[in-house]
Design an enzyme around this catalytic site. Structure first.
Site, PDB file in Angstrom:
ATOM      1  N   GLU A   1      -6.225  -8.974   4.040  1.00  0.00           N
ATOM      2  CA  GLU A   1      -5.268  -8.334   4.943  1.00  0.00           C
ATOM      3  C   GLU A   1      -5.236  -9.197   6.191  1.00  0.00           C
ATOM      4  O   GLU A   1      -6.278  -9.477   6.779  1.00  0.00           O
ATOM      5  CB  GLU A   1      -5.678  -6.898   5.300  1.00  0.00           C
ATOM      6  CG  GLU A   1      -5.503  -5.929   4.158  1.00  0.00           C
ATOM      7  CD  GLU A   1      -5.797  -4.477   4.525  1.00  0.00           C
ATOM      8  OE1 GLU A   1      -5.533  -4.081   5.683  1.00  0.00           O
ATOM      9  OE2 GLU A   1      -6.295  -3.750   3.655  1.00  0.00           O
TER      10      GLU A   1
ATOM     11  N   GLU B   1       0.845  -1.198   0.000  1.00  0.00           N
ATOM     12  CA  GLU B   1       0.000   0.000   0.000  1.00  0.00           C
ATOM     13  C   GLU B   1       0.876   1.242   0.000  1.00  0.00           C
ATOM     14  O   GLU B   1       1.999   1.224   0.522  1.00  0.00           O
ATOM     15  CB  GLU B   1      -0.868  -0.039   1.275  1.00  0.00           C
ATOM     16  CG  GLU B   1      -1.738   1.179   1.471  1.00  0.00           C
ATOM     17  CD  GLU B   1      -2.745   1.022   2.597  1.00  0.00           C
ATOM     18  OE1 GLU B   1      -2.576   0.109   3.439  1.00  0.00           O
ATOM     19  OE2 GLU B   1      -3.700   1.827   2.638  1.00  0.00           O
TER      20      GLU B   1
ATOM     21  N   GLN C   1       1.974  -6.197   5.638  1.00  0.00           N
ATOM     22  CA  GLN C   1       2.216  -5.874   4.262  1.00  0.00           C
ATOM     23  C   GLN C   1       3.561  -6.463   3.830  1.00  0.00           C
ATOM     24  O   GLN C   1       3.900  -7.504   4.369  1.00  0.00           O
ATOM     25  CB  GLN C   1       2.159  -4.369   4.068  1.00  0.00           C
ATOM     26  CG  GLN C   1       0.767  -3.788   4.424  1.00  0.00           C
ATOM     27  CD  GLN C   1       0.567  -2.348   3.961  1.00  0.00           C
ATOM     28  OE1 GLN C   1       1.361  -1.776   3.231  1.00  0.00           O
ATOM     29  NE2 GLN C   1      -0.532  -1.741   4.413  1.00  0.00           N
TER      30      GLN C   1
ATOM     31  N   ASN D   1     -12.478  -1.274  -0.008  1.00  0.00           N
ATOM     32  CA  ASN D   1     -11.688  -1.801   1.104  1.00  0.00           C
ATOM     33  C   ASN D   1     -12.326  -1.362   2.414  1.00  0.00           C
ATOM     34  O   ASN D   1     -12.567  -0.155   2.607  1.00  0.00           O
ATOM     35  CB  ASN D   1     -10.259  -1.232   1.029  1.00  0.00           C
ATOM     36  CG  ASN D   1      -9.424  -1.595   2.252  1.00  0.00           C
ATOM     37  OD1 ASN D   1      -8.950  -2.714   2.373  1.00  0.00           O
ATOM     38  ND2 ASN D   1      -9.253  -0.651   3.173  1.00  0.00           N
ATOM     39  N   GLU D   2     -12.626  -2.293   3.284  1.00  0.00           N
ATOM     40  CA  GLU D   2     -13.188  -1.978   4.612  1.00  0.00           C
ATOM     41  C   GLU D   2     -14.232  -0.867   4.502  1.00  0.00           C
ATOM     42  O   GLU D   2     -14.187   0.121   5.259  1.00  0.00           O
ATOM     43  CB  GLU D   2     -12.071  -1.581   5.595  1.00  0.00           C
ATOM     44  CG  GLU D   2     -11.112  -2.713   5.918  1.00  0.00           C
ATOM     45  CD  GLU D   2     -10.065  -2.368   6.976  1.00  0.00           C
ATOM     46  OE1 GLU D   2     -10.014  -1.199   7.426  1.00  0.00           O
ATOM     47  OE2 GLU D   2      -9.307  -3.268   7.356  1.00  0.00           O
TER      48      GLU D   2
ATOM     49  N   TYR E   1      -6.600  -9.020  11.765  1.00  0.00           N
ATOM     50  CA  TYR E   1      -5.416  -8.459  12.410  1.00  0.00           C
ATOM     51  C   TYR E   1      -5.409  -8.830  13.883  1.00  0.00           C
ATOM     52  O   TYR E   1      -6.392  -8.553  14.589  1.00  0.00           O
ATOM     53  CB  TYR E   1      -5.407  -6.933  12.310  1.00  0.00           C
ATOM     54  CG  TYR E   1      -4.978  -6.390  10.959  1.00  0.00           C
ATOM     55  CD1 TYR E   1      -3.676  -6.568  10.503  1.00  0.00           C
ATOM     56  CD2 TYR E   1      -5.870  -5.677  10.162  1.00  0.00           C
ATOM     57  CE1 TYR E   1      -3.275  -6.046   9.279  1.00  0.00           C
ATOM     58  CE2 TYR E   1      -5.468  -5.157   8.936  1.00  0.00           C
ATOM     59  CZ  TYR E   1      -4.165  -5.349   8.503  1.00  0.00           C
ATOM     60  OH  TYR E   1      -3.764  -4.828   7.295  1.00  0.00           O
TER      61      TYR E   1
HETATM   62  O1  AHR Z   1      -2.637  -2.399   6.416  1.00  0.00           O
HETATM   63  C1  AHR Z   1      -2.868  -1.140   6.973  1.00  0.00           C
HETATM   64  C2  AHR Z   1      -4.336  -0.743   6.976  1.00  0.00           C
HETATM   65  O2  AHR Z   1      -5.044  -1.641   7.771  1.00  0.00           O
HETATM   66  C3  AHR Z   1      -5.055  -0.802   5.657  1.00  0.00           C
HETATM   67  O3  AHR Z   1      -4.896   0.354   4.911  1.00  0.00           O
HETATM   68  C4  AHR Z   1      -6.483  -0.952   6.069  1.00  0.00           C
HETATM   69  O4  AHR Z   1      -7.253  -1.633   5.100  1.00  0.00           O
HETATM   70  C5  AHR Z   1      -6.394  -1.712   7.370  1.00  0.00           C
HETATM   71  O5  AHR Z   1      -7.209  -1.203   8.340  1.00  0.00           O
END
Ligand code: AHR
Length: 519
Positions: free
Chosen positions: A319, A48, A369, A193-194, A261
């Site tokens: 992600e 990103e 990432q 995205n989200e 995450y």
């Molecule tokens: O990976 C960092 C951020 O985490 C991304 O931009 C977003 O999609 C997520 O919340």
């Protein structure tokens, strides 16, 4: 002919285990019980425009470490070693204000803008063609995400034409004028995205609005190229959102995206591991929703002018990773240059085992990432180094087989309700190589586990067993520029003893066992 063996060769004690209390466990693998094909897209990465992920990360014009196109050669070599099959770009949240036309054409005329999401300036010198070139260099399929917040369906469809157009049309010709005669053939496209995130720059917090807009994006994009595969925004924390997207978009949704995450609430190792184990539930919840969807679409109006999906809908964990906000370098909230120690690497291995066990539903996953930001690879002006998490990312990519096998594990508890052992198993296409990835998360105790292999083909009578063990110098050991010494690797190979087998797993270790039948 198939038979079961109980092997009994006590493998060599890994360095450092002698003198510690050893606990007992058992692992049983059914060599004939293929649970699902493991999509190799499970081992993807994400890039990103965030901090030093692109500029100063994998791309640095004018650096003595870069090639003539601006790609950092030292970084490229490390990314190549991960053999990334899929690369997602350009965001992430960044995509919500990104206009792809800013990133094409001669670099001198590209629009320089403020990165409204993550801060700093974006010169757009790394754009679509640079991304595709990078994918080609590392052998990855490109996965692009479109801006559905400040962008329009038409803009997204034009991007498809720029990438994939083969006729004498404006955007296909623009690509040719940029020096790319052949189409990029980008197959995977994320629609937003989200989009549910209220704090973001998006406008789709209402799932009905997301669905309505997505239909329009998707229709225009698919009219440009009906081979596209779409990744739509799901939410593992909001079943109602995900269910509605599936119900309303089922005929054209190839993948439902979720983000996983681990954000541990404190600095303890137990909290980290538990936060990853806890992802089992949302995965099962999402699978329950997917299972209600028909594998194939029966009726789909011809008036759409493109076909419905032909395969069952899969999950895209597009992600995933660990945000250990306690281990950052304190350069600001949005910096995310976290330092990963060995405990995080064990967390990553646990994640990868989890994904492998859920291979039936997970069609792709992209680690967030790649460079500098939440990253296995870190750079500075003088070079780059691999963080500890590089080890499991590479090990799984290198060793995992084609089909996930069922494993039954009887493991001791390491406290806080966490099992010491986390196990996944797989077999290759030919059926002559069985792999186990075993994480002993217990930092205090080695574990001696018996290994039982049921329904093992007769060819394994003459087989070898390779044990590759990774341990950290300590649970909190980190690599640093010029010092990639946090992880020890040992490798032994011997003839498989058909009578009994026991494997010794060092405390806080990742072990890969490769059983290979000899022809
Ligand atoms: O990976 C960092 C951020 O985490 C991304 O931009 C977003 O999609 C997520 O919340």
């Amino acid at each position: 002919m198939k038979f079961s063996f109980y092997y009994g060769a006590l493998l060599l004690l890994p360095f450092g285990v002698v003198g510690q209390q050893v606990q007992k466990a058992s692992i049983t693998i059914d060599a004939q019980h293929k649970m699902a094909e493991i999509s190799e897209l499970q081992y993807g990465q994400f890039v990103e425009h965030l901090g030093r992920a692109v500029n100063g990360g994998l791309y640095e014009e004018g650096s003595r470490l870069s090639d003539k196109d601006g790609f950092r050669k030292d970084v490229l070599e490390k990314v190549k070693a991960l053999r990334t099959p899929l690369l997602r770009y350009p965001g992430g949240t960044f995509v919500k204000t990104y206009h792809w036309e800013d990133g094409i054409g001669p670099k001198a005329t590209r629009k320089k803008r403020r990165n409204l999401i993550w801060g700093g300036l974006e010169d757009n010198h790394f754009g679509t063609a640079e991304f595709i070139t990078y994918c080609r260099k590392i052998g990855a399929e490109p996965f692009l995400v479109v801006n559905m917040s400040t962008g329009t369906p038409e803009e997204a469809a034009n991007w498809v034409e720029y990438c994939n157009g083969t006729e004498d049309t404006y955007y296909a010709n623009l690509r040719r004028a940029d020096g790319f005669e052949q189409p990029f053939n980008v197959k995977y496209w994320g629609i937003g995205n989200e989009e549910y995130a209220e704090t973001d720059a998006g406008k789709h917090q209402d799932v009905n609005v997301y669905i309505k807009d997505t239909w329009q994006f998707l229709k225009l994009m698919k009219l440009q190229d009906n081979n596209l595969k779409f990744i739509l925004v799901g939410n593992s924390e909001d079943k109602a959102w995900s269910q509605k997207v599936l119900e309303q978009m089922g005929p054209v949704c190839d993948y439902l995206a979720i983000h996983l995450y681990s954000i541990p609430s404190d600095t303890t190792y137990q909290t980290l591991i538990k936060s990853i184990d806890d992802f089992e539930k949302p995965l099962v919840d999402m699978e329950t929703l997917l299972n209600k969807m028909p594998a194939k679409v029966d009726k789909f109006s011809n008036w759409y002018r493109f076909p419905a999906r032909k395969e069952p809908i899969k999950l895209a964990v597009d992600e995933w990773g660990i945000w250990d906000i306690h281990s950052g370098k304190g350069k600001g909230l949005y910096n995310m240059e976290y330092q990963y120690n060995w405990s995080h690497a064990l967390g990553v291995a646990t994640f990868l085992n989890l994904f492998q066990r859920h291979s039936e539903s997970i069609g792709m996953a992209t680690w967030a990432q790649t460079v500098n930001v939440l990253a296995p690879i870190m750079t500075d002006a003088n070079g780059s180094y691999r963080q500890t998490i590089f080890t499991p990312l590479k090990a799984f990519r290198d060793y995992a087989g084609k089909y996930a096998l069922a494993a039954t594990v009887n493991s001791p508890d390491m406290g806080s309700g966490i099992k010491s052992l986390d196990v996944a198993s797989s077999v290759n296409e030919k059926g002559n190589q069985i792999v186990l990835t075993i994480v002993n998360r217990d930092p205090e105790h080695a574990v001696a586990s018996s290994l039982k292999l049921e329904h093992l083909p007769i060819s394994f009578k003459a087989a070898t067993i390779k044990q590759v063990s990774y341990t950290g110098k300590s649970l909190y050991a980190v690599n640093a520029p010029g010092h990639e010494d946090a992880v020890n690797k040992t490798e032994t190979i011997k003839k498989l003893n058909l009578n009994k087998m026991e494997v010794l797993l060092a405390p806080a270790s990742l072990t890969v066992l490769v059983l290979e039948a000899k022809p």
